[in-house]
Design a protein around this motif. Structure first.
Motif, PDB file in Angstrom:
ATOM      1  N   LYS A  92       0.832  -1.208   0.000  1.00  0.00           N
ATOM      2  CA  LYS A  92       0.000   0.000   0.000  1.00  0.00           C
ATOM      3  C   LYS A  92       0.860   1.247   0.000  1.00  0.00           C
ATOM      4  CE  LYS A  92      -4.017  -2.028   2.279  1.00  0.00           C
ATOM      5  NZ  LYS A  92      -4.850  -2.051   3.493  1.00  0.00           N
ATOM      6  N   VAL A  93       1.927   1.217   0.794  1.00  0.00           N
ATOM      7  CA  VAL A  93       2.828   2.370   0.837  1.00  0.00           C
ATOM      8  C   VAL A  93       3.475   2.579  -0.522  1.00  0.00           C
ATOM      9  CG1 VAL A  93       5.011   3.190   1.818  1.00  0.00           C
ATOM     10  CG2 VAL A  93       3.265   2.260   3.315  1.00  0.00           C
ATOM     11  N   LYS A  94       3.882   1.496  -1.157  1.00  0.00           N
ATOM     12  CA  LYS A  94       4.503   1.607  -2.483  1.00  0.00           C
ATOM     13  C   LYS A  94       3.505   2.158  -3.498  1.00  0.00           C
ATOM     14  CE  LYS A  94       7.129  -0.886  -5.928  1.00  0.00           C
ATOM     15  NZ  LYS A  94       7.684  -2.144  -6.381  1.00  0.00           N
ATOM     16  N   LYS A  95       2.265   1.676  -3.460  1.00  0.00           N
ATOM     17  CA  LYS A  95       1.247   2.182  -4.380  1.00  0.00           C
ATOM     18  C   LYS A  95       0.980   3.664  -4.140  1.00  0.00           C
ATOM     19  CE  LYS A  95      -1.322  -2.084  -5.233  1.00  0.00           C
ATOM     20  NZ  LYS A  95      -2.604  -2.775  -5.068  1.00  0.00           N
ATOM     21  N   ILE A  96       0.929   4.044  -2.868  1.00  0.00           N
ATOM     22  CA  ILE A  96       0.680   5.456  -2.542  1.00  0.00           C
ATOM     23  C   ILE A  96       1.852   6.311  -3.016  1.00  0.00           C
ATOM     24  CG2 ILE A  96       0.466   7.078  -0.622  1.00  0.00           C
ATOM     25  CD1 ILE A  96      -1.183   4.913   0.835  1.00  0.00           C
ATOM     26  N   ASP A  97       3.082   5.818  -2.830  1.00  0.00           N
ATOM     27  CA  ASP A  97       4.250   6.554  -3.312  1.00  0.00           C
ATOM     28  C   ASP A  97       4.213   6.719  -4.831  1.00  0.00           C
ATOM     29  OD1 ASP A  97       5.308   6.983  -0.813  1.00  0.00           O
ATOM     30  OD2 ASP A  97       6.650   5.223  -0.887  1.00  0.00           O
ATOM     31  N   ASP A  98       3.808   5.637  -5.531  1.00  0.00           N
ATOM     32  CA  ASP A  98       3.698   5.733  -6.994  1.00  0.00           C
ATOM     33  C   ASP A  98       2.648   6.763  -7.403  1.00  0.00           C
ATOM     34  OD1 ASP A  98       5.648   3.813  -7.284  1.00  0.00           O
ATOM     35  OD2 ASP A  98       4.231   2.145  -7.587  1.00  0.00           O
ATOM     36  N   LYS A  99       1.524   6.772  -6.688  1.00  0.00           N
ATOM     37  CA  LYS A  99       0.482   7.752  -6.994  1.00  0.00           C
ATOM     38  C   LYS A  99       0.960   9.169  -6.726  1.00  0.00           C
ATOM     39  CE  LYS A  99      -3.576   4.813  -6.309  1.00  0.00           C
ATOM     40  NZ  LYS A  99      -4.794   4.597  -5.516  1.00  0.00           N
ATOM     41  N   ILE A 100       1.722   9.346  -5.648  1.00  0.00           N
ATOM     42  CA  ILE A 100       2.258  10.675  -5.336  1.00  0.00           C
ATOM     43  C   ILE A 100       3.218  11.122  -6.437  1.00  0.00           C
ATOM     44  CG2 ILE A 100       3.802  11.907  -3.760  1.00  0.00           C
ATOM     45  CD1 ILE A 100       2.488  10.330  -1.470  1.00  0.00           C
ATOM     46  N   ASP A 101       4.068  10.207  -6.911  1.00  0.00           N
ATOM     47  CA  ASP A 101       4.988  10.544  -7.997  1.00  0.00           C
ATOM     48  C   ASP A 101       4.234  10.912  -9.270  1.00  0.00           C
ATOM     49  OD1 ASP A 101       7.161  10.086  -6.360  1.00  0.00           O
ATOM     50  OD2 ASP A 101       7.479   8.017  -7.059  1.00  0.00           O
ATOM     51  N   ASP A 102       3.174  10.137  -9.585  1.00  0.00           N
ATOM     52  CA  ASP A 102       2.366  10.453 -10.768  1.00  0.00           C
ATOM     53  C   ASP A 102       1.714  11.826 -10.629  1.00  0.00           C
ATOM     54  OD1 ASP A 102       3.005   8.059 -11.941  1.00  0.00           O
ATOM     55  OD2 ASP A 102       1.161   7.027 -11.298  1.00  0.00           O
ATOM     56  N   ASN A 103       1.212  12.117  -9.442  1.00  0.00           N
ATOM     57  CA  ASN A 103       0.591  13.422  -9.222  1.00  0.00           C
ATOM     58  C   ASN A 103       1.603  14.547  -9.344  1.00  0.00           C
ATOM     59  OD1 ASN A 103      -1.962  12.404  -8.825  1.00  0.00           O
ATOM     60  ND2 ASN A 103      -1.781  12.309  -6.612  1.00  0.00           N
ATOM     61  N   ASN A 104       2.821  14.325  -8.843  1.00  0.00           N
ATOM     62  CA  ASN A 104       3.863  15.342  -8.977  1.00  0.00           C
ATOM     63  C   ASN A 104       4.216  15.584 -10.439  1.00  0.00           C
ATOM     64  OD1 ASN A 104       4.053  15.830  -6.244  1.00  0.00           O
ATOM     65  ND2 ASN A 104       5.673  14.334  -5.919  1.00  0.00           N
ATOM     66  N   GLN A 105       4.271  14.515 -11.229  1.00  0.00           N
ATOM     67  CA  GLN A 105       4.542  14.666 -12.662  1.00  0.00           C
ATOM     68  C   GLN A 105       3.416  15.449 -13.334  1.00  0.00           C
ATOM     69  OE1 GLN A 105       5.124  10.706 -14.166  1.00  0.00           O
ATOM     70  NE2 GLN A 105       7.226  10.558 -13.378  1.00  0.00           N
ATOM     71  N   LYS A 106       2.182  15.139 -12.985  1.00  0.00           N
ATOM     72  CA  LYS A 106       1.052  15.859 -13.569  1.00  0.00           C
ATOM     73  C   LYS A 106       1.079  17.331 -13.171  1.00  0.00           C
ATOM     74  CE  LYS A 106      -2.035  11.886 -13.898  1.00  0.00           C
ATOM     75  NZ  LYS A 106      -3.273  11.256 -13.426  1.00  0.00           N
ATOM     76  N   ILE A 107       1.465  17.600 -11.933  1.00  0.00           N
ATOM     77  CA  ILE A 107       1.563  18.987 -11.476  1.00  0.00           C
ATOM     78  C   ILE A 107       2.623  19.725 -12.268  1.00  0.00           C
ATOM     79  CG2 ILE A 107       2.329  20.409  -9.523  1.00  0.00           C
ATOM     80  CD1 ILE A 107       0.897  18.388  -7.688  1.00  0.00           C
ATOM     81  N   ASP A 108       3.771  19.071 -12.512  1.00  0.00           N
ATOM     82  CA  ASP A 108       4.830  19.699 -13.303  1.00  0.00           C
ATOM     83  C   ASP A 108       4.351  20.004 -14.718  1.00  0.00           C
ATOM     84  OD1 ASP A 108       6.544  19.602 -11.154  1.00  0.00           O
ATOM     85  OD2 ASP A 108       7.529  17.737 -11.803  1.00  0.00           O
ATOM     86  N   GLN A 109       3.629  19.059 -15.316  1.00  0.00           N
ATOM     87  CA  GLN A 109       3.099  19.283 -16.662  1.00  0.00           C
ATOM     88  C   GLN A 109       2.124  20.455 -16.665  1.00  0.00           C
ATOM     89  OE1 GLN A 109       1.363  15.538 -17.782  1.00  0.00           O
ATOM     90  NE2 GLN A 109       3.325  14.652 -18.406  1.00  0.00           N
ATOM     91  N   LEU A 110       1.244  20.505 -15.693  1.00  0.00           N
ATOM     92  CA  LEU A 110       0.259  21.588 -15.636  1.00  0.00           C
ATOM     93  C   LEU A 110       0.922  22.931 -15.385  1.00  0.00           C
ATOM     94  CD1 LEU A 110      -2.625  19.876 -13.661  1.00  0.00           C
ATOM     95  CD2 LEU A 110      -2.549  20.403 -16.094  1.00  0.00           C
ATOM     96  N   GLN A 111       1.983  22.956 -14.581  1.00  0.00           N
ATOM     97  CA  GLN A 111       2.696  24.207 -14.351  1.00  0.00           C
ATOM     98  C   GLN A 111       3.343  24.686 -15.639  1.00  0.00           C
ATOM     99  OE1 GLN A 111       5.340  23.367 -11.092  1.00  0.00           O
ATOM    100  NE2 GLN A 111       3.852  23.974  -9.548  1.00  0.00           N
ATOM    101  N   GLY A 112       3.884  23.748 -16.424  1.00  0.00           N
ATOM    102  CA  GLY A 112       4.444  24.120 -17.724  1.00  0.00           C
ATOM    103  C   GLY A 112       3.378  24.696 -18.631  1.00  0.00           C
ATOM    104  N   LYS A 113       2.202  24.090 -18.626  1.00  0.00           N
ATOM    105  CA  LYS A 113       1.107  24.589 -19.457  1.00  0.00           C
ATOM    106  C   LYS A 113       0.663  25.967 -18.996  1.00  0.00           C
ATOM    107  CE  LYS A 113      -0.762  20.110 -20.823  1.00  0.00           C
ATOM    108  NZ  LYS A 113      -1.911  19.197 -20.750  1.00  0.00           N
ATOM    109  N   THR A 114       0.592  26.173 -17.680  1.00  0.00           N
ATOM    110  CA  THR A 114       0.176  27.489 -17.198  1.00  0.00           C
ATOM    111  C   THR A 114       1.208  28.553 -17.547  1.00  0.00           C
ATOM    112  OG1 THR A 114       1.133  27.002 -15.031  1.00  0.00           O
ATOM    113  CG2 THR A 114      -1.226  26.614 -15.288  1.00  0.00           C
ATOM    114  N   GLU A 115       2.491  28.187 -17.564  1.00  0.00           N
ATOM    115  CA  GLU A 115       3.524  29.147 -17.965  1.00  0.00           C
ATOM    116  C   GLU A 115       3.346  29.528 -19.432  1.00  0.00           C
ATOM    117  OE1 GLU A 115       7.212  27.266 -17.044  1.00  0.00           O
ATOM    118  OE2 GLU A 115       7.007  27.567 -14.893  1.00  0.00           O
ATOM    119  N   VAL A 116       3.071  28.538 -20.276  1.00  0.00           N
ATOM    120  CA  VAL A 116       2.858  28.808 -21.696  1.00  0.00           C
ATOM    121  C   VAL A 116       1.628  29.684 -21.878  1.00  0.00           C
ATOM    122  CG1 VAL A 116       2.251  27.728 -23.892  1.00  0.00           C
ATOM    123  CG2 VAL A 116       4.033  26.718 -22.471  1.00  0.00           C
TER     124      VAL A 116
END
Length: 112
Positions: A33-57
Motif C-alpha cells: 500500500k505504501v509503495k502504491k501510494i508513493d507511486d500515486k504521489i509521484d504520478d501526481n507530482n509529474q502531472k503537477i509539473d506538466q500543468l505548471q508548464g502549461k500554465t507558464e505557456v
C-alpha cells in the motif's frame, strides 16, 4: 488434567501462530500500500509539473495577446485621427458620371 492443559497449550499456540501469520501478511500489505501510494504521489507530482508548464505557456500567450491588443488599439486610434484629418473633395455629378462611363465598357466605345 494434564491432557487438557496440553490441548489448551496447543490451541493457544495455534491462535498465536495465526495471529503472527496475520501480522506478517499485514506488514506485506502495508508495504504494498505504501509503495502504491508513493507511486500515486509521484504520478501526481509529474502531472503537477506538466500543468505548471502549461500554465507558464498560457501566461506567455496571454501577455502576447495583451500586447497585440494594445498595438491594435493604437492603430485604431491612429486611423481615427487620420480619418478626421482626411479631406474629401466633392466632384460634380457630371464629372462623376463621366468617370463611371470611362471605367465601364459603355464609356469606352466611341459614338462616332
Amino acid at each position: 488434567m494434564k491432557t487438557i492443559k496440553k490441548y489448551w497449550a496447543i490451541i493457544v499456540g495455534a491462535v498465536l501462530a495465526l495471529l503472527a501469520i496475520f501480522a506478517m501478511s499485514n506488514d506485506k500489505n502495508d508495504k504494498r500500500k505504501v509503495k502504491k501510494i508513493d507511486d500515486k504521489i509521484d504520478d501526481n507530482n509529474q502531472k503537477i509539473d506538466q500543468l505548471q508548464g502549461k500554465t507558464e505557456v498560457i501566461e506567455e500567450q496571454r501577455i502576447e495577446v495583451k500586447h497585440d491588443i494594445q498595438e491594435t488599439k493604437t492603430e485604431i486610434a491612429e486611423l481615427e485621427t487620420a480619418k478626421e484629418e482626411l479631406k474629401v473633395t466633392e466632384l460634380p455629378v457630371a464629372d462623376a458620371k463621366q468617370n463611371i462611363l470611362n471605367k465601364t465598357r459603355r464609356g469606352r466605345k466611341s459614338k462616332k
